[in-house]
Design an enzyme around this catalytic site. Structure first.
Site, PDB file in Angstrom:
ATOM      1  N   THR A 167       0.850  -1.185   0.000  1.00 37.19           N
ATOM      2  CA  THR A 167       0.000   0.000   0.000  1.00 37.19           C
ATOM      3  C   THR A 167       0.891   1.242   0.000  1.00 37.19           C
ATOM      4  OG1 THR A 167      -1.721  -1.169   1.169  1.00 37.19           O
ATOM      5  CG2 THR A 167      -1.612   1.188   1.587  1.00 37.19           C
ATOM      6  N   VAL A 196     -13.093  -4.731   1.984  1.00 39.85           N
ATOM      7  CA  VAL A 196     -12.444  -3.439   2.209  1.00 39.85           C
ATOM      8  C   VAL A 196     -11.603  -3.565   3.474  1.00 39.85           C
ATOM      9  CG1 VAL A 196     -12.795  -0.986   2.697  1.00 39.85           C
ATOM     10  CG2 VAL A 196     -14.332  -2.172   1.110  1.00 39.85           C
TER      11      VAL A 196
HETATM   12  N1  ASP Z   1      -3.598  -2.447   4.592  1.00 40.74           N
HETATM   13  C1  ASP Z   1      -3.888  -2.935   3.264  1.00 40.74           C
HETATM   14  C2  ASP Z   1      -5.176  -3.708   3.306  1.00 40.74           C
HETATM   15  O1  ASP Z   1      -5.362  -4.484   4.230  1.00 40.74           O
HETATM   16  C3  ASP Z   1      -2.814  -3.781   2.693  1.00 40.74           C
HETATM   17  C4  ASP Z   1      -1.396  -3.251   2.842  1.00 40.74           C
HETATM   18  O2  ASP Z   1      -1.169  -2.268   3.484  1.00 40.74           O
HETATM   19  O3  ASP Z   1      -0.486  -3.853   2.266  1.00 40.74           O
HETATM   20  O4  ASP Z   1      -5.958  -3.601   2.391  1.00 40.74           O
END
Ligand code: ASP
Length: 312
Positions: A167, A196
């Site tokens: 992310t 989500v």
């Molecule tokens: N936090 C993000 C999610 O769970 C994934 C990530 O940060 O890599 O959608």
């Protein structure tokens, strides 16, 4: 105010061979956001500029090159939050928005609501001048190959080895004291359609309050949500107000910003066993970051104006 900027490209088990591209992506994003701030521009424009660079880079799990869901589609979530007004704009379950952060910004600026999902979000984005694309234009070759392996076999981290991605996020403070935080993601690989995570949720994947600071998180969303990690980190930044000192209560030898970041990630680990990381700026623009994954990609502008990036 002295402007400040920090960005991240995800906290995960970044393999050696991906270190350089993650580092380069963070540096480009930092440069794009800093160009805005150094010219006297607005924090909102700076976080958008930085995030667009990261979304367009298939190395990261946001925009083009995001992880595919169980149906083989990109499904993106994004948020941007204004620390002055506490208003956020968030969009989730986007299939056709090239730069999800732009949809989030359109919601922040033009929508009576703070979060829209799916077709409604895409329709609103289009009506407000945000470019849509074909869903398949967001699919990178590497993600398609990984998804095909998962489909033939079953979902396994090994099928994503070398491009598990992260992310992305940014927090900016401009010279007029405006503070914005933003997060954008394609979510977790092979997620169920409609899932989500924390990223677009106010207080979970992102939070900003000009009285305390701004935060963007990354990591396992189902764990981050449990401890409302971005808001928790912001609350740890406030600890100095109640303690009346300029160092965090648990970590006397580091800045309040670093202390708050670490305490939030420690909370994630202690209460959920989850992994992740975060970046933040405190209300004065001091940078903080922490992660309990093997590595996180991040970068910030140092006090002398030089760009620092790291994948460590
Ligand atoms: N936090 C993000 C999610 O769970 C994934 C990530 O940060 O890599 O959608």
């Amino acid at each position: 105010m002295k402007p400040a900027l920090i960005v991240h490209g995800g906290a995960w088990d970044i393999p050696d061979e991906a270190v350089e591209v993650c580092n380069a992506g963070c540096r480009r994003a930092l440069a794009a956001g800093w160009a805005v701030l150094a010219a006297g521009g607005a924090a909102l424009d700076a976080v958008e500029a930085a995030i667009v660079v990261l979304e367009d880079d298939p190395v990261f799990d946001a925009g083009y090159g995001s992880h595919l869901n169980a149906n083989g589609n990109v499904e993106c979530d994004a948020i941007v939050m204004d620390g002055g007004t506490l208003r956020a704009g968030a969009a989730a379950v986007l299939h056709r928005v090239k730069n999800p952060i732009r949809a989030a910004r359109a919601i922040l600026e033009h929508c009576p609501h703070m979060m829209l999902v799916g077709e409604g979000a895409e329709h609103f984005a289009k009506e407000n001048g945000v470019a849509l694309c074909k869903a398949e234009e967001l699919v990178s070759e590497a993600e398609w190959d990984a998804w095909m392996k998962c489909k033939k076999d079953k979902h396994a981290a090994a099928h994503h080895r070398g491009h598990e991605q992260g992310t992305v996020g940014a927090v900016a403070l401009d010279r007029d004291g405006r503070l914005f935080a933003a997060t954008s993601t394609g979510g977790t690989c092979c997620k169920l359609p409609g899932r989500v995570g924390d990223s677009p949720l106010i207080g979970c994947g992102c939070y900003a309050d000009a009285e305390a600071g701004g935060v963007s998180c990354t990591g396992y969303g189902e764990a981050i949500m449990k401890v409302v990690m971005a808001k928790s980190a912001t609350d740890f930044l406030r600890a100095r107000d109640s303690a009346g000192v300029t160092t965090g209560p648990d970590l006397p030898n580091v800045s309040v910003a670093m202390s708050a970041a670490k305490r939030a990630v420690d909370l994630l680990a202690a209460r959920t066993n989850g992994t992740g990381g975060l970046i933040l700026l405190d209300r004065d623009g001091e940078a903080g970051f922490a992660f309990n994954t093997p590595r996180m990609a991040y970068g910030y502008v140092q006090a002398d104006g030089t760009l620092f990036t790291s994948v460590s």
